[in-house]
Design an enzyme around this catalytic site. Structure first.
Site, PDB file in Angstrom:
ATOM      1  CG  ASP A 129     -12.253 -43.528  -7.739  1.00 38.70           C
ATOM      2  OD1 ASP A 129     -12.080 -42.473  -8.388  1.00 38.70           O
ATOM      3  OD2 ASP A 129     -11.707 -43.769  -6.654  1.00 38.70           O
ATOM      4  CG  ASP A 170      -8.692 -39.460  -9.622  1.00 35.21           C
ATOM      5  OD1 ASP A 170      -8.430 -39.786  -8.451  1.00 35.21           O
ATOM      6  OD2 ASP A 170      -7.818 -39.213 -10.478  1.00 35.21           O
ATOM      7  CD  GLU A 183      -8.656 -36.848  -5.229  1.00 35.88           C
ATOM      8  OE1 GLU A 183      -7.743 -37.232  -4.497  1.00 35.88           O
ATOM      9  OE2 GLU A 183      -8.587 -36.902  -6.476  1.00 35.88           O
ATOM     10  CG  HIS A 238      -6.713 -44.217  -2.099  1.00 36.07           C
ATOM     11  ND1 HIS A 238      -7.722 -43.274  -1.981  1.00 36.07           N
ATOM     12  CD2 HIS A 238      -6.246 -44.093  -3.353  1.00 36.07           C
ATOM     13  CE1 HIS A 238      -7.852 -42.636  -3.122  1.00 36.07           C
ATOM     14  NE2 HIS A 238      -6.976 -43.116  -3.982  1.00 36.07           N
ATOM     15  CG  ASP A 239      -4.574 -40.570  -2.633  1.00 38.11           C
ATOM     16  OD1 ASP A 239      -4.009 -41.572  -3.120  1.00 38.11           O
ATOM     17  OD2 ASP A 239      -5.510 -39.968  -3.210  1.00 38.11           O
TER      18      ASP A 239
HETATM   19  C1  NOJ Z   1      -6.150 -39.120  -6.874  1.00 32.63           C
HETATM   20  C2  NOJ Z   1      -6.193 -40.535  -6.403  1.00 32.63           C
HETATM   21  O1  NOJ Z   1      -6.867 -40.597  -5.181  1.00 32.63           O
HETATM   22  C3  NOJ Z   1      -4.763 -41.009  -6.318  1.00 32.63           C
HETATM   23  O2  NOJ Z   1      -4.663 -42.238  -5.676  1.00 32.63           O
HETATM   24  C4  NOJ Z   1      -4.209 -41.043  -7.708  1.00 32.63           C
HETATM   25  O3  NOJ Z   1      -2.839 -41.398  -7.677  1.00 32.63           O
HETATM   26  C5  NOJ Z   1      -4.348 -39.692  -8.399  1.00 32.63           C
HETATM   27  N1  NOJ Z   1      -5.645 -39.113  -8.212  1.00 32.63           N
HETATM   28  C6  NOJ Z   1      -4.141 -39.814  -9.872  1.00 32.63           C
HETATM   29  O4  NOJ Z   1      -5.267 -40.421 -10.456  1.00 32.63           O
END
Ligand code: NOJ
Ligand code: MG
Length: 536
Positions: free
Chosen positions: A100, A202, A265, A326-327
């Site tokens: 990542d 990210d 992402e 994970h989000d």
């Molecule tokens: C995306 C990530 O997947 C998330 O978990 C994170 O909080 C934010 N970017 C900030 O880096």
């Protein structure tokens, strides 16, 4: 038809949240040695690549997405030597390792920011986004943090504000600054030289902000009870045309290392998302496609979304599909246990690289977090809206021993109550379990090029069944997914170019039940997903 051959096109990506996969030192937090000790499982499951969320030194304000040193490993997760051992063990098993990369922001404790903050005219001042207060005082513009509140933090020492798209502990880097770019490119080279097979970048669409810092417009469709960030349309704070120049630089760098992948992402509508393949495919190899997470779960909506995506893809652009991360709330929670199985069939038979989230293969659901125990900073800042991400980040359930075999210490997040039933050891030995389904699907995909890199065609069924074909020069498969809780008949008359030839059941979510698949009309059980091979 040209057949793609890169591993990131053929293969399946498995996403691990390192804090929660396997703990090796009883501190209750997963680590690199833990991941390494579970590689045999990943080999058994059959995945091709492992993407791990950040493991760099971090104050953990956002659990590693606040990086204070890009070229080391946080002691919580291990050491660089342990990382090298993981790379080596993964390689020995033919598993690729994707890191990542978090280039949009650093931790506020990163030496770059510490330096930047020191003086208004210091050498690293321009590495971050510093602005004077607006003329009437207060923040320079109306931009909001993704975790709620203003995106600007006042610094009394210099009398200026700095911008943070996420927490105030995550100041945004200034990607218009050449030195910043070069510094992150050095980081990329550092890990590529160490043998990583690529990056998931990210919030890549955030890297460049409007040069004039214009206010974002009000979102008239904002609904009470939704996160604060949705009050504004993020048109000036992200997705700027100049971002594609930056991504093209990253891509050129990556291209110097054969066989590596650049994943971005990107949470944007389809028409904006596909721009991230870049002009002449100079952008990300795989701009993450999150449509399956947000689309309405019915045949019509999914078919039109898939069609829209396939149509919008630039020539030569390779598709990809993500079911969870994970989000996002877990797929088993979003759709229920039965449809989570149908979703597995969909993810692993669509055209495009599938990414699956650890634990989804055993049907893990969101784990309720007792009041007062939340760890996710977003939940802590905007409590009660359901934005908390702890429920989908709970420890992997390996067996029925203490803490599901995740740790002998106190797990950093609670385990699901159902772990005695829902765990790898148990489900691996249970015929018809979701885990066996995942493994069979991955295996099937690997054995048939038609399913991994073959062509794709939607079949019109006119009803509640989502149906499509996958094919190459020598094989043809049909996939039928019943997205409802009632048995459904497949109306084959609806598609004149439908199946001719014999149909043999290859895999069903309902196992190899004795049924007459030659019967007309063909019927699917409730919540059934089935794959047929067609022989002409
Ligand atoms: C995306 C990530 O997947 C998330 O978990 C994170 O909080 C934010 N970017 C900030 O880096
Ligand atoms: Mg540990």
């Amino acid at each position: 038809m040209t057949l793609a051959t890169d591993w990131w096109q053929r293969g399946v990506i498995y996403h691990v949240y390192p804090r929660s996969f396997q703990d090796s030192d009883s501190d209750g937090i997963g680590d690199l040695a833990g991941i390494r000790s579970r590689l045999d499982y990943l080999t058994w499951l059959g995945i091709d690549a492992l993407w791990i969320s950040p493991v760099y030194p971090s104050p953990m304000a956002d659990f590693g997405y606040d990086v204070s040193n890009y070229c080391d490993i946080d002691p919580l997760f291990g050491t660089l030597a342990e990382f090298d051992a993981l790379v080596e063990s993964a390689r020995a098993r033919d598993i690729k390792l994707i890191l990542d990369l978090v280039p949009n922001h650093t931790s506020d404790r990163h030496p770059w920011f510490v330096e930047s903050r020191k003086h208004r005219h210091g050498p690293k001042r321009d590495w971050y986004i510093w602005r004077d207060p607006s003329t009437g005082g207060g923040p320079p513009n109306n931009w909001l943090s993704n975790f709620g509140g203003s995106a600007w933090e006042y610094d009394p020492v210099s009398g200026q504000y700095y911008y943070h798209a996420f927490l105030k502990e995550q100041p945004d880097l200034n990607w218009r600054n050449r030195e910043v770019r070069n510094a992150i490119y050095d980081v990329m080279r550092f890990w590529l030289e160490r043998g990583v097979d690529g990056f998931r970048v990210d919030v890549i669409w955030h890297l460049i902000k409007d040069a004039e810092f214009r206010d974002n417009p009000i979102n008239r469709a904002y609904q009470q009870g939704r996160p604060e960030i949705e009050r504004l349309l993020q048109i000036h704070s992200a997705d700027q045309p100049e971002v594609h120049g930056v991504i093209a630089e990253m891509r050129r760098l990556i291209e110097r290392y054969p066989g590596r992948v650049l994943i971005g992402e990107i949470y944007l509508p389809l028409n904006r998302l596909v721009a991230y393949y870049g002009e002449g495919l100079s952008g990300a190899h795989l701009p993450f496609n999150f449509q399956l997470i947000h689309a309405g779960w019915n045949a019509r909506t999914l078919a039109s979304m898939i069609n829209e995506y396939e149509t919008a893809l630039p020539k030569g652009g390779w598709p990809n599909w993500v079911l969870g991360n994970h989000d996002q709330h877990r797929v088993a929670t979003r759709l229920g246990a039965d449809q989570a199985r149908v979703a597995a069939v969909l993810l692993l038979t669509l055209r495009g690289t599938p990414t699956l989230y650890y634990g989804d293969e055993i049907g893990m659901a969101d784990v309720p977090i007792p009041p007062g125990s939340a760890r996710d900073p977003w939940e802590l800042r905007e409590p009660g809206l359901g934005v908390g991400r702890d429920p989908q980040r709970t420890p992997m359930q390996w067996d029925e021993s203490l803490n599901a075999g995740f740790t002998t210490g106190k797990p950093w997040l609670p385990l699901s109550d159902d772990y005695a039933k829902c765990n790898v050891a148990k489900l691996a030995s249970t015929d018809g379990s979701i885990l066996r389904l995942y493994r069979d699907l991955i295996d099937l995909r690997r054995r048939h090029r038609a399913l991994s890199i073959g062509g794709f065609r939607l079949i019109t069924t006119g009803g509640e069944i989502l149906a499509y074909e996958r094919f190459d020069e020598s094989e043809r498969f049909q996939v039928f997914l019943n997205l409802t809780r009632e048995p459904q008949r497949i109306d084959e008359g609806a598609d004149p170019s439908g199946a001719s030839g014999a149909r043999a059941l290859v895999l069903s979510t309902h196992g190899r039940v004795e049924r007459d698949f030659k019967a007309q009309p063909l019927t699917l059980e409730e919540n059934e997903g089935a794959i047929f091979k067609i022989s002409n």
